[in-house]
Design a protein around this motif. Sequence first.
Motif, PDB file in Angstrom:
ATOM      1  N   ASN A  37       1.008  -1.420  -0.242  1.00 38.12           N
ATOM      2  CA  ASN A  37      -0.353   0.194   0.008  1.00 38.12           C
ATOM      3  C   ASN A  37       0.884   1.156   0.150  1.00 38.12           C
ATOM      4  O   ASN A  37       1.884   1.511   0.489  1.00 38.12           O
ATOM      5  CB  ASN A  37      -0.716   0.239   1.380  1.00 38.12           C
ATOM      6  CG  ASN A  37      -2.034  -0.826   1.371  1.00 38.12           C
ATOM      7  OD1 ASN A  37      -2.421  -1.090   0.475  1.00 38.12           O
ATOM      8  ND2 ASN A  37      -2.100  -1.605   2.166  1.00 38.12           N
ATOM      9  N   SER A  84      -1.473   5.444   3.115  1.00 39.42           N
ATOM     10  CA  SER A  84      -3.041   4.407   3.185  1.00 39.42           C
ATOM     11  C   SER A  84      -3.741   4.959   3.849  1.00 39.42           C
ATOM     12  O   SER A  84      -2.991   5.397   4.835  1.00 39.42           O
ATOM     13  CB  SER A  84      -2.399   2.846   3.356  1.00 39.42           C
ATOM     14  OG  SER A  84      -3.269   2.680   3.351  1.00 39.42           O
ATOM     15  N   GLN A 102      -6.130  -1.388  -8.770  1.00 37.72           N
ATOM     16  CA  GLN A 102      -5.007  -2.368  -8.416  1.00 37.72           C
ATOM     17  C   GLN A 102      -4.074  -2.241 -10.507  1.00 37.72           C
ATOM     18  O   GLN A 102      -4.943  -3.152 -11.358  1.00 37.72           O
ATOM     19  CB  GLN A 102      -3.980  -3.040  -7.980  1.00 37.72           C
ATOM     20  CG  GLN A 102      -2.577  -2.957  -7.520  1.00 37.72           C
ATOM     21  CD  GLN A 102      -2.574  -3.930  -7.044  1.00 37.72           C
ATOM     22  OE1 GLN A 102      -2.477  -5.330  -7.310  1.00 37.72           O
ATOM     23  NE2 GLN A 102      -1.611  -3.976  -5.954  1.00 37.72           N
ATOM     24  N   TYR A 107     -11.371   5.824  -8.836  1.00 38.08           N
ATOM     25  CA  TYR A 107      -9.940   5.548  -8.459  1.00 38.08           C
ATOM     26  C   TYR A 107      -8.449   5.955  -9.317  1.00 38.08           C
ATOM     27  O   TYR A 107      -9.071   5.932 -10.601  1.00 38.08           O
ATOM     28  CB  TYR A 107      -9.461   4.252  -8.621  1.00 38.08           C
ATOM     29  CG  TYR A 107      -8.232   3.106  -8.159  1.00 38.08           C
ATOM     30  CD1 TYR A 107      -7.490   2.872  -6.768  1.00 38.08           C
ATOM     31  CD2 TYR A 107      -7.327   2.858  -9.282  1.00 38.08           C
ATOM     32  CE1 TYR A 107      -5.987   2.538  -6.641  1.00 38.08           C
ATOM     33  CE2 TYR A 107      -6.475   2.273  -8.435  1.00 38.08           C
ATOM     34  CZ  TYR A 107      -5.793   2.343  -7.390  1.00 38.08           C
ATOM     35  OH  TYR A 107      -4.563   1.481  -6.935  1.00 38.08           O
ATOM     36  N   CYS A 126      -4.140   6.037  -9.914  1.00 34.13           N
ATOM     37  CA  CYS A 126      -2.495   5.651  -9.288  1.00 34.13           C
ATOM     38  C   CYS A 126      -1.664   5.979 -10.554  1.00 34.13           C
ATOM     39  O   CYS A 126      -2.416   6.186 -11.582  1.00 34.13           O
ATOM     40  CB  CYS A 126      -2.189   4.034  -9.349  1.00 34.13           C
ATOM     41  SG  CYS A 126      -3.262   2.951 -10.655  1.00 34.13           S
ATOM     42  N   GLU A 183      -1.591   4.366  -5.229  1.00 35.33           N
ATOM     43  CA  GLU A 183      -2.750   5.844  -5.622  1.00 35.33           C
ATOM     44  C   GLU A 183      -2.495   6.890  -4.881  1.00 35.33           C
ATOM     45  O   GLU A 183      -1.608   7.282  -4.194  1.00 35.33           O
ATOM     46  CB  GLU A 183      -3.835   4.836  -4.131  1.00 35.33           C
ATOM     47  CG  GLU A 183      -4.889   5.596  -4.361  1.00 35.33           C
ATOM     48  CD  GLU A 183      -6.140   4.783  -3.164  1.00 35.33           C
ATOM     49  OE1 GLU A 183      -7.084   5.510  -3.481  1.00 35.33           O
ATOM     50  OE2 GLU A 183      -5.727   3.899  -2.627  1.00 35.33           O
TER      51      GLU A 183
END
Length: 471
Positions: free
Chosen positions: A21, A25, A52, A213, A215, A260
């Motif tokens: 993570n 996180s 992910q 999401y 990342c 993330e």
Amino acid sequence: MLFWHSQPEHYWPTSAEHYQNPASSIYRETIQLPFLKQEDQPPIVPQCPSFQCVLRASSSPAVKLHEETLTYLNQGQSYEIRMLSNWKGITEMSEGRRLLRSVVRVVFHDRRLQYSERQQLESWQLNHPGDRILDLDVPLSVGVIDPLVNPNTLNTIEFLWDPSKRTSIFIQVNCISTEFTQRKNGGEKGAPFRIQVDTYKADSHGGSTEHLYSCSCQVKVFKPKGADRKQKTDHEKVEKRSALEREKYQPACETTVLTECAPWPDTDATRSPHSTPNNFRTPTPERACSSPVCALTAPLNAREQSLGPSASITETQQWLVRNRFSNYCRTFSNFTGADILKLSRKDLTQICGVADGIRLAHSLTARSVRPRSTLYISTERTEKKHSSNDTSQTVYQEVYLEDMTAAELTTKIADLFGIPANHIQRISKTGPQGIHILLTDTMVRHITDESCFTASLQKLPDSDGYHCILQ
């Protein structure tokens, strides 16, 4: 002592497996309270994130433990990004609309370059006309639905994908890190980039307004095979250090997990890709045009028209699109027909490259392709026949044949009479002793070039069709 492991090769880890993570996180460690017995507490199971993204490229071993990972890429090489999903919200979506929208972009890592990103990209485009910073390798990608390219941004691609199915995209970064530094001291001194993936959920109106999401990971891009040499050099430098010093560095992993991050502050991120007028589909290897005038429609016979000196800027852009030079619409965005015609062949090869420059030079000077056969046909109705010796009142029209087939000739004759082609059910040619010979493809191919005919129509009994006779 810290224990490190290689990042998972399979598509999604089980809940019992360790999960990396980011430092920020939201999951916090359990506080060890002295007045509680630890054996009475339930075991902590690491929570599995909903999404992910895994970049199939090795991370550098010369990065310290508290620093962000760094991955080296080769210019123009295709790298896989696996789109992994454990999202529970998919069960709430209908079967026909289980699609998510993801936007992949290459941006600057340094804040100093982020402020001047637009100027940096425009400067790069001037030195690389027709190229893009980020490309999607469609043939290698799996599970990608309706890939789209925004012609106004060279560093962005987007696509739709089903989170319940295997999805992998292959990207190509066509710029190198040293192109954005003042001093060209080698790839290790180049500017680092960030590969960021933003994922959105489609709403009931077809737009993508709900962010799910985001990342990203830090990368550096080298010339072909430069990333492999840099990876080897970093590995040798770390191996020369003592065992105690090596513990301060991250071991190189075969894959890079994107951590993330905050979503990209893009005003167009919530806009539906299908309703954006500046987005073009890319189902073919040909890149999208970089000018909004490419969406303008053109007549079907416009391809036969050559570019003249009096052509305006808009007409010049349309000519470029029709002749498959849409990659250079932005390069010649302020050029009129006279401006382009003044360029020599050497100038065009310097601007467009050798292959496209030669093709553009030939297209500017090319003549129209000569038809395979030219016929002269006079049209007349059966009730208005002229005598065979009266040629002064007869007017002939040119008919050009490209395919040399009976169907093509039938269509041309129907156009002369102004009737639908399916109304001519039979076409024949007058032969010896006035006989009628049914016209076939073989007969059309053997008609002498520049022959003269008189075409007449006879109404077929009990039918709306006609019988065309060529004399």
